[in-house]
Design a protein around this motif. Structure first.
Motif, PDB file in Angstrom:
ATOM      1  N   TYR A 110      -9.018  -9.123 -14.280  1.00  0.00           N
ATOM      2  CA  TYR A 110      -9.977  -8.855 -13.213  1.00  0.00           C
ATOM      3  C   TYR A 110      -9.217  -8.513 -11.942  1.00  0.00           C
ATOM      4  CZ  TYR A 110     -13.957  -9.280 -10.091  1.00  0.00           C
ATOM      5  OH  TYR A 110     -14.929  -9.013  -9.161  1.00  0.00           O
ATOM      6  N   MET A 111      -9.441  -7.316 -11.420  1.00  0.00           N
ATOM      7  CA  MET A 111      -8.783  -6.859 -10.206  1.00  0.00           C
ATOM      8  C   MET A 111      -9.714  -7.107  -9.021  1.00  0.00           C
ATOM      9  SD  MET A 111      -5.925  -5.849 -11.362  1.00  0.00           S
ATOM     10  CE  MET A 111      -5.239  -5.107  -9.885  1.00  0.00           C
ATOM     11  N   ALA A 112      -9.322  -8.052  -8.190  1.00  0.00           N
ATOM     12  CA  ALA A 112     -10.119  -8.394  -7.013  1.00  0.00           C
ATOM     13  C   ALA A 112      -9.462  -7.839  -5.761  1.00  0.00           C
ATOM     14  CB  ALA A 112     -10.258  -9.916  -6.898  1.00  0.00           C
ATOM     15  N   ALA A 113     -10.257  -7.684  -4.725  1.00  0.00           N
ATOM     16  CA  ALA A 113      -9.709  -7.246  -3.438  1.00  0.00           C
ATOM     17  C   ALA A 113      -8.719  -8.301  -2.952  1.00  0.00           C
ATOM     18  CB  ALA A 113     -10.823  -7.064  -2.419  1.00  0.00           C
ATOM     19  N   PRO A 114      -7.583  -7.895  -2.401  1.00  0.00           N
ATOM     20  CA  PRO A 114      -6.599  -8.879  -1.927  1.00  0.00           C
ATOM     21  C   PRO A 114      -7.166  -9.727  -0.804  1.00  0.00           C
ATOM     22  CG  PRO A 114      -6.050  -6.669  -1.153  1.00  0.00           C
ATOM     23  CD  PRO A 114      -7.166  -6.511  -2.137  1.00  0.00           C
ATOM     24  N   ARG A 115      -6.833 -11.002  -0.828  1.00  0.00           N
ATOM     25  CA  ARG A 115      -7.245 -11.920   0.231  1.00  0.00           C
ATOM     26  C   ARG A 115      -6.058 -12.797   0.582  1.00  0.00           C
ATOM     27  NH1 ARG A 115     -12.387 -10.511   2.252  1.00  0.00           N
ATOM     28  NH2 ARG A 115     -13.785 -10.043   0.521  1.00  0.00           N
ATOM     29  N   GLY A 116      -6.033 -13.278   1.821  1.00  0.00           N
ATOM     30  CA  GLY A 116      -4.944 -14.150   2.244  1.00  0.00           C
ATOM     31  C   GLY A 116      -3.768 -13.349   2.789  1.00  0.00           C
ATOM     32  N   THR A 117      -2.573 -13.881   2.625  1.00  0.00           N
ATOM     33  CA  THR A 117      -1.382 -13.226   3.163  1.00  0.00           C
ATOM     34  C   THR A 117      -0.501 -12.666   2.052  1.00  0.00           C
ATOM     35  OG1 THR A 117      -0.122 -15.295   3.183  1.00  0.00           O
ATOM     36  CG2 THR A 117      -1.362 -14.743   5.163  1.00  0.00           C
ATOM     37  N   ARG A 118       0.116 -11.546   2.334  1.00  0.00           N
ATOM     38  CA  ARG A 118       1.090 -10.916   1.442  1.00  0.00           C
ATOM     39  C   ARG A 118       2.292 -10.536   2.295  1.00  0.00           C
ATOM     40  NH1 ARG A 118      -2.827 -12.076  -1.229  1.00  0.00           N
ATOM     41  NH2 ARG A 118      -3.745 -10.992  -3.015  1.00  0.00           N
ATOM     42  N   THR A 119       3.383 -10.177   1.647  1.00  0.00           N
ATOM     43  CA  THR A 119       4.551  -9.689   2.374  1.00  0.00           C
ATOM     44  C   THR A 119       4.966  -8.339   1.794  1.00  0.00           C
ATOM     45  OG1 THR A 119       6.029 -10.958   0.920  1.00  0.00           O
ATOM     46  CG2 THR A 119       5.417 -11.953   3.023  1.00  0.00           C
ATOM     47  N   VAL A 120       5.531  -7.523   2.660  1.00  0.00           N
ATOM     48  CA  VAL A 120       5.976  -6.189   2.249  1.00  0.00           C
ATOM     49  C   VAL A 120       7.217  -6.323   1.361  1.00  0.00           C
ATOM     50  CG1 VAL A 120       6.917  -3.987   3.054  1.00  0.00           C
ATOM     51  CG2 VAL A 120       5.044  -5.104   4.312  1.00  0.00           C
ATOM     52  N   GLU A 121       7.204  -5.627   0.242  1.00  0.00           N
ATOM     53  CA  GLU A 121       8.358  -5.603  -0.656  1.00  0.00           C
ATOM     54  C   GLU A 121       9.201  -4.364  -0.436  1.00  0.00           C
ATOM     55  OE1 GLU A 121       8.425  -4.815  -5.260  1.00  0.00           O
ATOM     56  OE2 GLU A 121       8.144  -6.982  -4.945  1.00  0.00           O
ATOM     57  N   ARG A 122       8.543  -3.209  -0.338  1.00  0.00           N
ATOM     58  CA  ARG A 122       9.277  -1.959  -0.093  1.00  0.00           C
ATOM     59  C   ARG A 122       8.339  -0.899   0.443  1.00  0.00           C
ATOM     60  NH1 ARG A 122       9.821   1.133  -5.623  1.00  0.00           N
ATOM     61  NH2 ARG A 122       8.228   0.103  -6.882  1.00  0.00           N
ATOM     62  N   ILE A 123       8.933   0.085   1.083  1.00  0.00           N
ATOM     63  CA  ILE A 123       8.202   1.227   1.634  1.00  0.00           C
ATOM     64  C   ILE A 123       8.588   2.456   0.814  1.00  0.00           C
ATOM     65  CG2 ILE A 123       7.628   2.499   3.725  1.00  0.00           C
ATOM     66  CD1 ILE A 123       7.168  -0.503   3.945  1.00  0.00           C
ATOM     67  N   LEU A 124       7.589   3.213   0.381  1.00  0.00           N
ATOM     68  CA  LEU A 124       7.849   4.395  -0.440  1.00  0.00           C
ATOM     69  C   LEU A 124       7.481   5.667   0.312  1.00  0.00           C
ATOM     70  CD1 LEU A 124       6.319   3.266  -3.878  1.00  0.00           C
ATOM     71  CD2 LEU A 124       8.615   2.831  -2.996  1.00  0.00           C
ATOM     72  N   ASP A 125       8.194   6.743  -0.010  1.00  0.00           N
ATOM     73  CA  ASP A 125       7.772   8.069   0.448  1.00  0.00           C
ATOM     74  C   ASP A 125       7.520   8.927  -0.784  1.00  0.00           C
ATOM     75  OD1 ASP A 125      10.236   9.047  -0.499  1.00  0.00           O
ATOM     76  OD2 ASP A 125      11.179   8.882   1.476  1.00  0.00           O
ATOM     77  N   GLY A 126       7.213  10.181  -0.586  1.00  0.00           N
ATOM     78  CA  GLY A 126       6.849  11.051  -1.701  1.00  0.00           C
ATOM     79  C   GLY A 126       7.944  11.252  -2.731  1.00  0.00           C
ATOM     80  N   ALA A 127       9.193  10.981  -2.360  1.00  0.00           N
ATOM     81  CA  ALA A 127      10.303  11.159  -3.297  1.00  0.00           C
ATOM     82  C   ALA A 127      10.566   9.915  -4.137  1.00  0.00           C
ATOM     83  CB  ALA A 127      11.571  11.544  -2.532  1.00  0.00           C
ATOM     84  N   ASP A 128       9.916   8.812  -3.781  1.00  0.00           N
ATOM     85  CA  ASP A 128      10.124   7.563  -4.511  1.00  0.00           C
ATOM     86  C   ASP A 128       9.175   7.475  -5.697  1.00  0.00           C
ATOM     87  OD1 ASP A 128      12.136   6.473  -2.827  1.00  0.00           O
ATOM     88  OD2 ASP A 128      10.597   5.998  -1.340  1.00  0.00           O
ATOM     89  N   ALA A 129       9.645   6.798  -6.738  1.00  0.00           N
ATOM     90  CA  ALA A 129       8.856   6.679  -7.957  1.00  0.00           C
ATOM     91  C   ALA A 129       8.142   5.332  -8.020  1.00  0.00           C
ATOM     92  CB  ALA A 129       9.751   6.853  -9.180  1.00  0.00           C
ATOM     93  N   TRP A 130       7.034   5.316  -8.715  1.00  0.00           N
ATOM     94  CA  TRP A 130       6.251   4.101  -8.941  1.00  0.00           C
ATOM     95  C   TRP A 130       5.753   4.125 -10.381  1.00  0.00           C
ATOM     96  CZ3 TRP A 130       0.631   3.293  -9.245  1.00  0.00           C
ATOM     97  CH2 TRP A 130       0.260   1.944  -9.159  1.00  0.00           C
ATOM     98  N   GLU A 131       5.872   2.997 -11.053  1.00  0.00           N
ATOM     99  CA  GLU A 131       5.400   2.921 -12.430  1.00  0.00           C
ATOM    100  C   GLU A 131       3.895   2.666 -12.439  1.00  0.00           C
ATOM    101  OE1 GLU A 131       6.081   0.488 -16.636  1.00  0.00           O
ATOM    102  OE2 GLU A 131       7.444   0.166 -14.951  1.00  0.00           O
ATOM    103  N   VAL A 132       3.159   3.651 -12.891  1.00  0.00           N
ATOM    104  CA  VAL A 132       1.702   3.528 -12.934  1.00  0.00           C
ATOM    105  C   VAL A 132       1.321   2.578 -14.066  1.00  0.00           C
ATOM    106  CG1 VAL A 132      -0.478   4.770 -13.136  1.00  0.00           C
ATOM    107  CG2 VAL A 132       1.517   5.911 -12.130  1.00  0.00           C
ATOM    108  N   PRO A 133       0.593   1.503 -13.782  1.00  0.00           N
ATOM    109  CA  PRO A 133       0.183   0.587 -14.853  1.00  0.00           C
ATOM    110  C   PRO A 133      -0.648   1.297 -15.916  1.00  0.00           C
ATOM    111  CG  PRO A 133      -0.176  -0.400 -12.695  1.00  0.00           C
ATOM    112  CD  PRO A 133       0.149   1.050 -12.453  1.00  0.00           C
TER     113      PRO A 133
END
Length: 210
Positions: A110-133
């Motif tokens: 179940y994918m719920a809207a994020p709530r509470g606090t999170r921290t930044v892990e990394r910043i991506l630009d168009g040249a960076d890759a991301w593994e699509v689930p």
């Protein structure tokens, strides 16, 4: 105006039907419970709702008091703020992904809207890759390819948070390349906004969702 009225009426009818179905399902499930089980279920539900409300209020207060540069996302407002020491530095419109169960049974989540606090892990630009689930492809009704790591899959600019939540922009490649689709559990912002604040963002920075 006439068209808008028709749309609003149709939406009201849909909501009424959904509420009626939920009430029927709830009644059916409760019929099979003992009195003690119903009391326990009510207590658990009330406790979980109270904890959620407390977490949301705590995140809101922390965002107001945080002296460090941070992002704040009031989920129901459709905006994201860049703030520091109570000062609003930038206001950005965003879209929050819908809450729903995704994946292919029995492997669903179940994918719920994020709530509470999170921290930044990394910043991506168009040249960076991301593994699509894989579940994203399933949610879009697409076959998942063997190679799911794509450059620019989160658009020209994106913020990946610890735990997997993403604040992304409209990509030109991959399954998120659809203006009508917002990643469940994610937040989509304008590329220009994310790019404009990227220089001020860094790993470990706090993001508040409330």
């Amino acid at each position: 105006m006439g068209f808008s009225l028709v749309v609003l009426i149709a939406l009201d009818v849909w909501l009424i039907n959904k509420r009626a179905r939920y009430a029927e399902e709830d009644a059916r499930l409760r019929e099979g419970m003992s009195s003690l089980q119903r009391q326990q279920a009510d207590a658990i539900l009330s406790n979980e709702q109270n904890k959620l409300r407390m977490m949301i209020e705590l995140a809101r207060r922390q965002a107001q008091l945080d002296k460090q540069l941070h992002l704040a996302v009031p989920i129901d407002s459709g905006v994201m703020y860049l703030e520091q020491e109570g000062a609003l530095l930038r206001e950005m419109p965003v879209q929050v992904g819908p809450e729903r169960r995704v994946g292919t049974p029995p492997d669903t989540v179940y994918m719920a809207a994020p709530r509470g606090t999170r921290t930044v892990e990394r910043i991506l630009d168009g040249a960076d890759a991301w593994e699509v689930p894989a579940w994203v492809y399933a949610d879009r009704g697409l076959a998942a390819p063997a190679a799911r790591t794509l450059k620019g899959a989160l658009g020209p600019a994106a913020i990946v948070l610890v735990g997997g939540t993403v604040i992304y922009s409209m990509p030109s490649v991959g399954p998120l390349n659809d203006s009508a689709y917002v990643l469940p559990g994610g937040v989509r912002a304008r590329a220009a906004d994310v790019q404009a604040i990227s220089a001020n963002l860094k790993a470990g920075m706090t993001v508040y969702f409330y």
